[in-house]
Design a protein around this motif. Structure first.
Motif, PDB file in Angstrom:
ATOM      1  N   GLY A 196      57.225 -16.374 -16.746  1.00 15.43           N
ATOM      2  CA  GLY A 196      58.305 -17.330 -16.788  1.00 15.43           C
ATOM      3  C   GLY A 196      58.827 -17.034 -17.994  1.00 15.43           C
ATOM      4  O   GLY A 196      59.750 -15.744 -17.569  1.00 15.43           O
ATOM      5  N   LYS A 197      58.290 -18.097 -19.272  1.00 13.91           N
ATOM      6  CA  LYS A 197      59.472 -17.819 -19.611  1.00 13.91           C
ATOM      7  C   LYS A 197      59.344 -17.498 -20.991  1.00 13.91           C
ATOM      8  O   LYS A 197      59.834 -16.512 -21.999  1.00 13.91           O
ATOM      9  CB  LYS A 197      60.244 -19.550 -20.426  1.00 13.91           C
ATOM     10  N   GLN A 198      57.639 -17.030 -20.947  1.00 12.67           N
ATOM     11  CA  GLN A 198      57.525 -16.207 -21.751  1.00 12.67           C
ATOM     12  C   GLN A 198      57.373 -14.769 -21.715  1.00 12.67           C
ATOM     13  O   GLN A 198      57.504 -13.753 -22.221  1.00 12.67           O
ATOM     14  CB  GLN A 198      56.429 -15.967 -21.639  1.00 12.67           C
ATOM     15  N   THR A 199      58.681 -14.317 -20.746  1.00 13.56           N
ATOM     16  CA  THR A 199      58.470 -12.418 -20.484  1.00 13.56           C
ATOM     17  C   THR A 199      59.458 -12.119 -21.285  1.00 13.56           C
ATOM     18  O   THR A 199      59.995 -12.785 -22.236  1.00 13.56           O
ATOM     19  CB  THR A 199      59.231 -13.235 -18.811  1.00 13.56           C
ATOM     20  N   LYS A 200      58.985 -11.115 -21.857  1.00 16.64           N
ATOM     21  CA  LYS A 200      59.593  -9.618 -23.105  1.00 16.64           C
ATOM     22  C   LYS A 200      59.399  -8.590 -22.025  1.00 16.64           C
ATOM     23  O   LYS A 200      58.784  -8.203 -20.910  1.00 16.64           O
ATOM     24  CB  LYS A 200      58.074 -10.547 -23.938  1.00 16.64           C
ATOM     25  N   GLU A 201      60.278  -7.594 -22.432  1.00 16.03           N
ATOM     26  CA  GLU A 201      60.615  -6.185 -22.255  1.00 16.03           C
ATOM     27  C   GLU A 201      60.289  -5.612 -22.874  1.00 16.03           C
ATOM     28  O   GLU A 201      60.597  -5.625 -24.510  1.00 16.03           O
ATOM     29  CB  GLU A 201      62.219  -6.832 -21.412  1.00 16.03           C
TER      30      GLU A 201
END
Ligand code: ATP
Ligand code: MG
Length: 332
Positions: free
Chosen positions: A16-21
């Protein structure tokens, strides 16, 4: 043998909003010639395994190109896989079969006859000191024996290009030394090209014709071990005195002939280029001034010093963690 340009791998983690690349590999160029043994060094999470997985076609690059043995990793993955040996960091998953059967099945998967696979497998068991374990189930082997079995599986079809991801992690010193010998022989007797990752600086130093150092997904150095070490400004000279009173003068003298002067109580150290020529004169000078030495130590630069110079951090404290991460994108 291996040519890569601009290899990039990004992973998306979280939900969700926590996605990190995570940019695990960030524009890697590689050129590895036939018959070279190349050591791939870097701290945990630097991108070594990810690079290897892209080169062995287990992971599709986010961008960039690579050819391995003349085959394109994107469009000729079958040919790439057939032409290489790969020992993964995590090891192979073993069924309930006996070790010898797994090994010979694996050889037959690469098109060998059963007879040839058994003969080569038994030879490798012998070379890697697994004698007596042909009829043992891998689950009943020790960690170091299993690791050596992984290596047998990777070498069974006699590949001329071998990728080894931390092959000696978990091996005892004697088994490590034995594997070093085996790797050296792969090159001298079979002309094989070897690309290996390791955390052991002495291992990279002893085995590799060339060393690549990766940090944060980028290659920060690529050269022979000797050239890399000569980039570090000189040998580390450490003098310890019976009486700390002499230390300030010695520190000044060392500052004139070297760099990185560090005073620690009655001891003083510095980096000195060409220490074998310079230090005897310094010692005579100190003696004339009545400074009595307690001990002297001269240490040649190590690959760890190279890493420290390049990145400001030490590799030495790094310990390996098993690679349990699951890839996001597998090529079938
Ligand atoms: N499938 C994945 N999903 C998300 N992140 C990943 C995945 N695989 C690897 N990473 C991340 O990519 C980075 C590089 O990992 P990689 O396994 O290539 O490092 P490494 O140099 O082999 O480290 P080590 O010395 O610990 O084996 C790390 O930050 C790791 O957490
Ligand atoms: Mg790894």
């Amino acid at each position: 043998m291996i040519h890569a340009r601009g290899l990039v791998q990004t992973f998306t983690t979280g939900r969700g909003k926590q996605t990190k690349e995570v940019r695990a590999v960030d524009g890697v160029d590689l050129d590895i010639a036939e018959g070279e043994v190349v050591g791939f060094l870097g701290p945990n999470g630097a991108g070594k395994t990810t690079t290897l997985r892209m080169l062995t076609t287990l992971l599709r690059p986010t961008s960039g190109t690579a050819t391995v043995n003349g085959y394109d990793v994107l469009t000729q993955s079958v040919q790439v896989r057939r032409s290489i040996g790969y020992v993964s960091q995590a090891g192979s998953t073993f069924s309930q079969a006996l070790a010898g059967d797994e090994v010979s099945d694996h050889g037959q998967l690469y098109g060998m006859s059963r007879r040839d696979a058994v003969a080569r497998g038994k030879q490798l068991f012998d070379d890697l000191q697994l004698d007596g374990l042909w009829d043992r189930m891998p689950k009943n082997m020790s960690g170091g024996q299993k690791r050596r079995l992984d290596i047998v599986m990777g070498l069974i079809h006699d590949p001329t290009l071998v990728f080894l991801d931390e092959p000696t992690t978990g091996l005892d010193p004697q088994a490590r030394a034995n594997l070093w010998e085996h790797i050296a022989r792969l090159r001298t007797e079979r002309g094989a090209t070897v690309f290996l990752t390791t955390h052991y600086l002495d291992e990279a130093d002893a085995l590799s014709d060339r060393i690549l150092i990766i940090d944060n997904g980028r290659i920060v150095a690529a050269d022979t071990p000797d050239n890399l070490k000569s980039q570090v400004s000189g040998d580390l000279v450490r003098l310890e005195f019976a009486d700390a009173a002499h230390v300030p003068n010695v520190a000044t003298a060392l500052g004139d002939i070297g760099s990185d002067v560090v005073v620690d109580g009655a001891a003083v150290s510095a980096r000195v280029r060409g220490s074998a020529r310079i230090v005897p004169g310094l010692l005579r000078d100190l003696e004339a001034r009545g400074a009595t030495l307690d001990s002297i130590e001269i240490v040649k630069p190590t690959l760890d010093d190279v890493f420290l110079t390049l990145t400001g951090r030490s590799l030495r404290d790094e310990t390996s963690t098993p690679d349990t991460a699951q890839p996001d994108k597998e090529i079938a």
